[in-house]
Write a protein that holds these residues in place. Structure first.
Motif, short mmCIF file in Angstrom:
data_model
loop_
_atom_site.label_atom_id
_atom_site.label_comp_id
_atom_site.label_asym_id
_atom_site.label_seq_id
_atom_site.Cartn_x
_atom_site.Cartn_y
_atom_site.Cartn_z
N ASN A 63 0.77 -1.20 -0.02
CA ASN A 63 -0.09 -0.06 0.08
C ASN A 63 0.78 1.20 0.20
O ASN A 63 1.85 1.34 0.72
CB ASN A 63 -1.13 -0.09 1.14
N GLY A 64 0.47 2.33 -0.90
CA GLY A 64 1.17 3.46 -0.88
C GLY A 64 2.36 3.24 -1.59
O GLY A 64 3.28 4.41 -1.80
N ALA A 65 2.67 2.57 -2.62
CA ALA A 65 3.93 2.18 -3.32
C ALA A 65 3.80 3.12 -4.36
O ALA A 65 4.85 3.34 -4.90
CB ALA A 65 3.96 0.71 -3.61
N GLY A 66 2.48 3.53 -4.76
CA GLY A 66 2.65 4.30 -5.90
C GLY A 66 1.83 3.55 -7.19
O GLY A 66 1.82 4.30 -8.30
N LYS A 67 1.17 2.59 -6.83
CA LYS A 67 0.40 1.85 -8.15
C LYS A 67 -0.54 2.70 -8.80
O LYS A 67 -0.69 2.66 -9.77
CB LYS A 67 -0.37 0.55 -7.54
N THR A 68 -1.64 3.11 -7.98
CA THR A 68 -2.56 3.88 -8.26
C THR A 68 -2.01 5.16 -9.03
O THR A 68 -2.60 5.67 -10.27
CB THR A 68 -3.67 4.22 -7.43
N SER A 69 -0.96 5.72 -8.53
CA SER A 69 -0.56 7.11 -9.04
C SER A 69 0.09 6.78 -10.57
O SER A 69 -0.06 7.51 -11.41
CB SER A 69 0.48 7.65 -8.24
N LEU A 70 0.83 5.50 -10.45
CA LEU A 70 0.99 4.85 -12.02
C LEU A 70 -0.07 4.75 -12.86
O LEU A 70 0.20 5.32 -14.38
CB LEU A 70 1.88 3.62 -11.60
N PHE A 92 -4.58 11.13 -16.02
CA PHE A 92 -5.21 11.79 -15.21
C PHE A 92 -4.23 12.50 -14.33
O PHE A 92 -4.70 13.80 -13.99
CB PHE A 92 -5.69 10.64 -14.06
N TYR A 93 -3.14 12.03 -14.04
CA TYR A 93 -2.03 13.07 -13.66
C TYR A 93 -1.30 13.29 -14.85
O TYR A 93 -0.84 12.47 -15.29
CB TYR A 93 -1.16 12.28 -12.32
N THR A 94 -0.53 14.54 -14.71
CA THR A 94 0.55 14.69 -15.44
C THR A 94 1.80 14.47 -14.75
O THR A 94 2.20 15.14 -13.55
CB THR A 94 0.56 16.27 -15.81
N1 ADP Z 1 -3.80 12.98 -5.33
C1 ADP Z 1 -2.95 12.78 -4.38
N2 ADP Z 1 -2.32 13.94 -3.48
C2 ADP Z 1 -1.27 13.80 -2.63
N3 ADP Z 1 -0.70 12.53 -2.45
C3 ADP Z 1 -1.13 11.51 -3.23
C4 ADP Z 1 -2.01 11.51 -4.22
N4 ADP Z 1 -2.35 10.24 -4.72
C5 ADP Z 1 -1.33 9.55 -4.25
N5 ADP Z 1 -0.68 10.25 -3.22
C6 ADP Z 1 0.66 9.65 -2.24
O1 ADP Z 1 1.41 9.15 -3.36
C7 ADP Z 1 1.66 7.84 -2.73
C8 ADP Z 1 1.30 6.60 -3.62
O2 ADP Z 1 -0.26 6.43 -3.37
P1 ADP Z 1 -0.98 5.42 -4.45
O3 ADP Z 1 -0.56 5.60 -5.71
O4 ADP Z 1 -2.31 5.68 -4.20
O5 ADP Z 1 -0.48 3.99 -3.96
P2 ADP Z 1 -0.90 2.46 -4.06
O6 ADP Z 1 -2.06 2.37 -5.11
O7 ADP Z 1 0.08 1.80 -4.42
O8 ADP Z 1 -1.59 2.11 -2.71
C9 ADP Z 1 1.24 7.75 -1.35
O9 ADP Z 1 2.24 8.44 -0.46
C10 ADP Z 1 -0.01 8.79 -1.57
O10 ADP Z 1 -0.25 9.50 -0.28
#
Ligand code: ADP
Ligand code: MG
Lengths: 286, 347
Positions: free
Chosen positions: A57-64, A71-73
């Protein structure tokens, strides 16, 4: 890959497809203020494969995923899709190119029925203009009827959601909602399907169904799948390639069992919570 | 589903009125609308015309606010744009009313698009404030561009003519207002059977994920503004033909609030809701006025005493309906229907 209207839906992957990278991510970095969500992430997704991204959790998968779908730049790096750099391509255009996704925390439209949610997926490929829409009779009607037929015969049947087609999505169980979200993504006629935790919160039976659907999507529909998943059992069973990330960086990637056995992967998981349950998860993967 | 009908296939499912009974009611309603002027007096037709004009404008606002989720308090001002366009064309050009109304619709749509431009960045109350600002600017233009709008004294215009005969009395103008209202209602209902209507609802429910599904937000938000203000422009044009005197005070901000109240009371995001809301908002004050009128022979002071009470009762009724059924009159209607469809089986 053929691009004829209907036939590309269930076209089997062409023999050389497995050689081509449908998606490649190069040196992707993304930060939120001080949080470095992604740091120089690079990996490739082979056409016709199921590629899984794992990590605590929090590894950055969703951000990827959010960076891939526009969605994100990202602060740095490139996303190449179908051999084209899509950094400057807006999310709706990426969708039209054939990138579909589901969300970790389901993003269905609560004000619509299951059927309308699914039909919405086809939006970018329909051509009905405003005048046709207001008249309805004629082109708009033919379009809608053809769409309805296809949604019924290919998607609703395939995902076994006949019984809920006219229900409002808000009334459905979590597992069914995930399935409807998959249906909507399939209606987008995707070339790649990004699934963010497709079985999170599902029971064993629902998970098995979903695994079967994902494999069918790959094999029968010829759609490449990139998924984020925590359920190691599922990942081990259906992935062709696994990428493990932690603290926004790629730790290792490769064949499922090589990644699973990698010491850094084990410590990443062991370091992130309850050891006993994680061991169990790993065992379940075998 | 209605007891006793099993849909043969899903194509029948796509129809607007999905049972023969519904289709029958629809035909009966249209027949009643055609028969009406032959059966009732001018005052009743006057009221019906007013209701129909309000239905057109309310439906327009419902598309924007109820279906697309963009709150606007500019609907009355957009009506004003349409009304002035019709008056000016009728006075200076004498062109056919249908052309004038279409130009009025497009003129208002253009203004709507400009007012809608901030909608990509601002939402909710902020957007509402932006539309109020636009209303104020339009009011200023109506009142001060004297050479075109006649300034504060406004414009008086000749009646519409149709194959040489003039449409002056309510039962004459009715033949312009009623068919146009019916056509525009069908248009609005059809919209939501296609990708465009689905895109609007998607934007209302979750605009960010709508984008990932391939919906271009700015394009569809502006399209919604354009359609909504087109409806307002046509409604304003009909209003102009109905009253034939237009002043800057004809379309006050309060009227925009009236339309917003109509969709809230009737049911946001439901075409039927917009219709019921417009009927409610137009007719309830009239009915209350009539009730006071009935009292006055027995109680000479009734009008003076009851006028403020009337307004309070109107407000209280709105609040009552909102509490009683937050989904609006359309939902009450649906419940009644469901009851009778399943009758005699209990749900
Ligand atoms: N919109 C956002 N604003 C600020 N921090 C974010 C946002 N989205 C994700 N993060 C941070 O980026 C890191 C990776 O989150 P996320 O990609 O959701 O991880 P995962 O999906 O692997 O659990 C986390 O530390 C989270 O708090
Ligand atoms: Mg996540």
């Amino acid at each position: 890959m053929q691009t004829t209207e209907v036939s590309n839906l269930k076209a089997p992957p062409s023999p050389q497809a497995a050689e081509r990278d449908i998606l490649s991510v190069e040196g992707l970095s993304l930060s939120f203020g001080g949080v470095k969500a992604l740091q120089h992430v690079s990996f490739n997704v082979k056409e016709g494969s199921v590629t899984s991204v794992i990590g605590p959790n929090g590894a950055g998968k969703t951000s990827l995923f959010n960076s891939i779908s526009g969605f994100y730049t990202p602060n740095e790096g490139n996303v190449n899709f179908l051999g084209k750099n899509v950094n400057k391509v807006a999310p709706p255009d990426r969708a039209e190119m054939g990138m579909a996704r589901t969300f970790q925390n389901i993003a269905l439209f609560k004000g619509m029925t299951v059927l309308d949610n699914i039909k919405l997926g086809r939006h970018a490929h329909l051509k009905t203009n405003l005048l046709e829409a207001l008249c309805y009779f004629g082109p708009a009607r033919r379009t809608e009827e053809a769409l309805r037929k296809e949604v019924e015969e290919r998607i609703i049947d395939f995902l076994e959601i006949d019984h809920i087609r006219n229900s409002s999505v808000a009334s459905l169980s979590y597992g069914l909602q995930k399935r409807v979200e998959l249906a909507r993504a399939l209606a987008m006629q995707p070339k790649i399907l990004l699934l963010d935790e497709p079985v999170a919160g599902m029971n064993r039976e629902e998970t098995e169904d979903m695994a079967r659907f994902i494999l069918d999507v790959k094999e029968e529909w010829g759609v490449t799948v990139l998924m984020v998943e925590h359920d190691m059992g599922l990942v081990m069973d259906i992935s062709d390639h696994v990428v493990c990330i932690n603290f926004g960086q790629v730790i290792t990637e490769g064949l499922p069992h090589d990644v699973q056995a990698h010491p850094d992967v084990i410590s990443a998981y062991l370091g992130s919570g309850d050891v006993a349950t994680l061991r169990k998860k790993f065992k379940a993967g075998r | 589903m209605r007891i006793g009908t099993a849909k043969e296939n899903y194509i029948a499912d796509e129809a607007l009125f999905d049972t023969n009974v519904q289709r029958g009611w629809m035909i009966a309603l249209i027949a009643a609308l055609i028969a009406l002027p032959f059966l009732s007096g001018q005052y009743a037709i006057y009221l019906v015309c007013l209701v129909l004009i309000n239905i057109v404008s309310t439906t327009g606002l419902n598309i924007l606010t109820g279906f697309t989720g963009l709150v606007s308090l500019g609907q009355a001002a957009f009506m004003g744009v349409g009304a002035y366009i019709v008056a000016i064309m009728e006075i200076h050009l004498g062109t056919p009313f249908l052309l004038n109304l279409i130009v009025a619709g497009f003129g208002a749509a253009l203004v709507g698009i400009i007012v809608g431009l901030p909608s990509l960045r601002v939402k909710g109350l902020y957007l509402a404030i932006a539309t109020i600002a636009a209303s104020v600017i339009l009011h200023f233009v109506f009142a001060n561009w004297t050479s075109v709008t006649g300034g504060v004294s406004g414009l008086s215009m000749p009646p519409a003519s149709f194959f040489g005969s003039e449409l002056i009395q309510p039962d004459q103008v009715y033949w312009m207002i009623m068919p146009i209202t019916v056509i525009m209602l069908f248009g609005a209902a059809n919209l939501f059977r296609t990708r465009i209507g689905r895109a609007f609802i998607a934007i209302r429910d979750r605009d960010i994920s709508a984008e990932v599904l391939g919906i271009r937000l700015l394009r569809y938000k502006l399209m919604s503004f354009a359609i909504s203000s087109f409806y307002a422009g046509v409604a304003g044009g009909l209003w102009a033909y109905f009253f034939r005197v237009i002043t800057p005070e004809s379309f006050p901000l309060l009227m925009s609030i009236f339309f917003l109240a109509a969709i809230i009371v009737g049911g946001m995001g439901s075409i039927l809701g917009g219709i019921l809301g417009a009927v409610f908002m137009t007719m309830v004050p009239e009915v209350l006025k009539m009730m006071v009128g009935v009292l006055s022979p027995i109680w000479p002071d009734a009008v003076a005493v009851m006028s403020p009470v009337r307004i309070i009762v109107f407000g209280a009724l709105i609040i009552f309906f909102l509490i009683f059924e937050p989904e609006g009159l359309a939902e009450i209607w649906r419940k009644i229907r469901r009851f009778f469809h399943l009758w005699p089986f209990k749900t």
